[in-house]
Design a protein around this motif. Structure first.
Motif, PDB file in Angstrom:
ATOM      1  N   MET A   1      53.164 -10.978   1.937  1.00 30.25           N
ATOM      2  CA  MET A   1      52.894  -9.673   1.425  1.00 30.25           C
ATOM      3  C   MET A   1      52.801  -9.342   0.037  1.00 30.25           C
ATOM      4  O   MET A   1      51.915  -8.605  -0.284  1.00 30.25           O
ATOM      5  CB  MET A   1      54.149  -8.623   1.777  1.00 30.25           C
ATOM      6  N   SER A   2      53.307 -10.110  -0.818  1.00 29.80           N
ATOM      7  CA  SER A   2      53.171  -9.779  -2.232  1.00 29.80           C
ATOM      8  C   SER A   2      51.740 -10.491  -2.846  1.00 29.80           C
ATOM      9  O   SER A   2      51.411 -10.059  -3.928  1.00 29.80           O
ATOM     10  CB  SER A   2      54.199 -10.775  -3.105  1.00 29.80           C
ATOM     11  N   VAL A   3      51.308 -11.153  -1.971  1.00 35.59           N
ATOM     12  CA  VAL A   3      49.758 -11.672  -2.288  1.00 35.59           C
ATOM     13  C   VAL A   3      48.690 -10.449  -2.211  1.00 35.59           C
ATOM     14  O   VAL A   3      47.899 -10.439  -2.961  1.00 35.59           O
ATOM     15  CB  VAL A   3      49.340 -12.936  -1.499  1.00 35.59           C
ATOM     16  N   ILE A   4      48.981  -9.665  -1.141  1.00 35.58           N
ATOM     17  CA  ILE A   4      48.162  -8.538  -0.948  1.00 35.58           C
ATOM     18  C   ILE A   4      48.289  -7.498  -2.256  1.00 35.58           C
ATOM     19  O   ILE A   4      47.283  -7.022  -2.750  1.00 35.58           O
ATOM     20  CB  ILE A   4      48.598  -7.800   0.330  1.00 35.58           C
ATOM     21  N   TYR A   5      49.627  -7.368  -2.845  1.00 32.20           N
ATOM     22  CA  TYR A   5      49.658  -6.502  -3.898  1.00 32.20           C
ATOM     23  C   TYR A   5      48.862  -7.287  -5.258  1.00 32.20           C
ATOM     24  O   TYR A   5      48.314  -6.668  -6.003  1.00 32.20           O
ATOM     25  CB  TYR A   5      51.172  -6.258  -4.363  1.00 32.20           C
ATOM     26  N   ILE A   6      49.110  -8.366  -5.371  1.00 36.15           N
ATOM     27  CA  ILE A   6      48.358  -9.124  -6.454  1.00 36.15           C
ATOM     28  C   ILE A   6      47.060  -8.925  -6.457  1.00 36.15           C
ATOM     29  O   ILE A   6      46.072  -8.763  -7.250  1.00 36.15           O
ATOM     30  CB  ILE A   6      48.860 -10.603  -6.349  1.00 36.15           C
ATOM     31  N   LEU A   7      46.261  -9.429  -5.105  1.00 39.74           N
ATOM     32  CA  LEU A   7      44.790  -8.944  -4.973  1.00 39.74           C
ATOM     33  C   LEU A   7      44.430  -7.757  -5.109  1.00 39.74           C
ATOM     34  O   LEU A   7      43.175  -7.254  -5.559  1.00 39.74           O
ATOM     35  CB  LEU A   7      44.548  -9.462  -3.482  1.00 39.74           C
ATOM     36  N   LEU A   8      45.103  -6.590  -4.753  1.00 37.16           N
ATOM     37  CA  LEU A   8      44.923  -5.353  -4.941  1.00 37.16           C
ATOM     38  C   LEU A   8      44.840  -5.016  -6.541  1.00 37.16           C
ATOM     39  O   LEU A   8      44.065  -4.286  -6.902  1.00 37.16           O
ATOM     40  CB  LEU A   8      45.807  -4.258  -4.137  1.00 37.16           C
ATOM     41  N   THR A   9      45.786  -5.346  -7.030  1.00 38.60           N
ATOM     42  CA  THR A   9      45.931  -5.107  -8.566  1.00 38.60           C
ATOM     43  C   THR A   9      44.781  -5.717  -9.295  1.00 38.60           C
ATOM     44  O   THR A   9      44.180  -5.134  -9.967  1.00 38.60           O
ATOM     45  CB  THR A   9      47.323  -5.729  -9.283  1.00 38.60           C
ATOM     46  N   VAL A  10      44.516  -7.240  -8.848  1.00 37.62           N
ATOM     47  CA  VAL A  10      43.290  -7.755  -9.536  1.00 37.62           C
ATOM     48  C   VAL A  10      41.996  -7.064  -9.033  1.00 37.62           C
ATOM     49  O   VAL A  10      41.105  -6.798 -10.163  1.00 37.62           O
ATOM     50  CB  VAL A  10      43.254  -9.197  -9.194  1.00 37.62           C
ATOM     51  N   SER A  11      41.607  -6.674  -8.104  1.00 35.44           N
ATOM     52  CA  SER A  11      40.495  -6.006  -7.579  1.00 35.44           C
ATOM     53  C   SER A  11      40.362  -4.521  -8.289  1.00 35.44           C
ATOM     54  O   SER A  11      39.189  -4.272  -8.479  1.00 35.44           O
ATOM     55  CB  SER A  11      40.406  -5.776  -5.999  1.00 35.44           C
ATOM     56  N   VAL A  12      41.429  -3.861  -8.373  1.00 39.11           N
ATOM     57  CA  VAL A  12      41.234  -2.663  -9.105  1.00 39.11           C
ATOM     58  C   VAL A  12      40.987  -2.997 -10.651  1.00 39.11           C
ATOM     59  O   VAL A  12      39.963  -2.178 -11.086  1.00 39.11           O
ATOM     60  CB  VAL A  12      42.550  -1.641  -8.943  1.00 39.11           C
ATOM     61  N   ILE A  13      41.509  -3.838 -11.158  1.00 40.83           N
ATOM     62  CA  ILE A  13      41.320  -4.226 -12.620  1.00 40.83           C
ATOM     63  C   ILE A  13      39.822  -4.647 -12.888  1.00 40.83           C
ATOM     64  O   ILE A  13      39.086  -4.004 -13.712  1.00 40.83           O
ATOM     65  CB  ILE A  13      42.290  -5.351 -13.223  1.00 40.83           C
ATOM     66  N   VAL A  14      39.312  -5.482 -11.986  1.00 37.27           N
ATOM     67  CA  VAL A  14      37.852  -5.653 -11.993  1.00 37.27           C
ATOM     68  C   VAL A  14      37.079  -4.736 -11.675  1.00 37.27           C
ATOM     69  O   VAL A  14      36.212  -4.513 -12.381  1.00 37.27           O
ATOM     70  CB  VAL A  14      37.620  -7.150 -10.892  1.00 37.27           C
ATOM     71  N   GLY A  15      37.388  -3.729 -10.946  1.00 41.00           N
ATOM     72  CA  GLY A  15      36.496  -2.646 -10.427  1.00 41.00           C
ATOM     73  C   GLY A  15      36.432  -1.729 -11.601  1.00 41.00           C
ATOM     74  O   GLY A  15      35.506  -1.295 -11.874  1.00 41.00           O
ATOM     75  N   VAL A  16      37.632  -1.468 -12.274  1.00 44.17           N
ATOM     76  CA  VAL A  16      37.705  -0.770 -13.508  1.00 44.17           C
ATOM     77  C   VAL A  16      36.654  -1.391 -14.690  1.00 44.17           C
ATOM     78  O   VAL A  16      36.139  -0.535 -15.380  1.00 44.17           O
ATOM     79  CB  VAL A  16      39.029  -0.346 -13.955  1.00 44.17           C
ATOM     80  N   ALA A  17      37.131  -2.509 -14.856  1.00 46.57           N
ATOM     81  CA  ALA A  17      35.977  -3.386 -15.731  1.00 46.57           C
ATOM     82  C   ALA A  17      34.777  -2.913 -15.644  1.00 46.57           C
ATOM     83  O   ALA A  17      34.106  -2.769 -16.674  1.00 46.57           O
ATOM     84  CB  ALA A  17      36.774  -5.002 -15.983  1.00 46.57           C
ATOM     85  N   PHE A  18      34.146  -3.202 -14.523  1.00 50.45           N
ATOM     86  CA  PHE A  18      32.848  -3.284 -14.154  1.00 50.45           C
ATOM     87  C   PHE A  18      32.441  -1.703 -14.311  1.00 50.45           C
ATOM     88  O   PHE A  18      31.224  -1.351 -14.886  1.00 50.45           O
ATOM     89  CB  PHE A  18      32.524  -3.462 -12.956  1.00 50.45           C
ATOM     90  N   PHE A  19      33.038  -0.724 -14.041  1.00 51.87           N
ATOM     91  CA  PHE A  19      32.977   0.539 -14.379  1.00 51.87           C
ATOM     92  C   PHE A  19      32.584   0.977 -15.692  1.00 51.87           C
ATOM     93  O   PHE A  19      31.639   1.646 -16.199  1.00 51.87           O
ATOM     94  CB  PHE A  19      33.771   1.582 -13.713  1.00 51.87           C
TER      95      PHE A  19
END
Length: 61
Positions: A1-19
């Motif tokens: 379950m902790s892997v999902i939180y890590i992946l969500l956090t990383v994907s949000v950071i990447v999305g904000v960076a691309f924005f």
């Protein structure tokens, strides 16, 4: 379950960076279209001529 939180956090950071990179590119003028206006004036006469020919055909009938 902790892997999902890590992946969500990383994907949000990447999305904000691309924005932010996209916003910076728009502000710097990277997406300004300098080619189309110069070409549009070449084809505008053809559109005007065809419209005038249609209107003169209608008037003569």
């Amino acid at each position: 379950m902790s892997v999902i939180y890590i992946l969500l956090t990383v994907s949000v950071i990447v999305g904000v960076a691309f924005f932010f990179i996209f916003i910076a590119a728009v502000k710097s003028g990277q997406y300004d279209d300098s080619y189309t206006p110069s070409v549009r004036m070449l084809f505008e006469d053809e559109l005007v001529k065809s419209e005038t020919e249609k209107s003169t055909d209608i008037k003569t009938d």
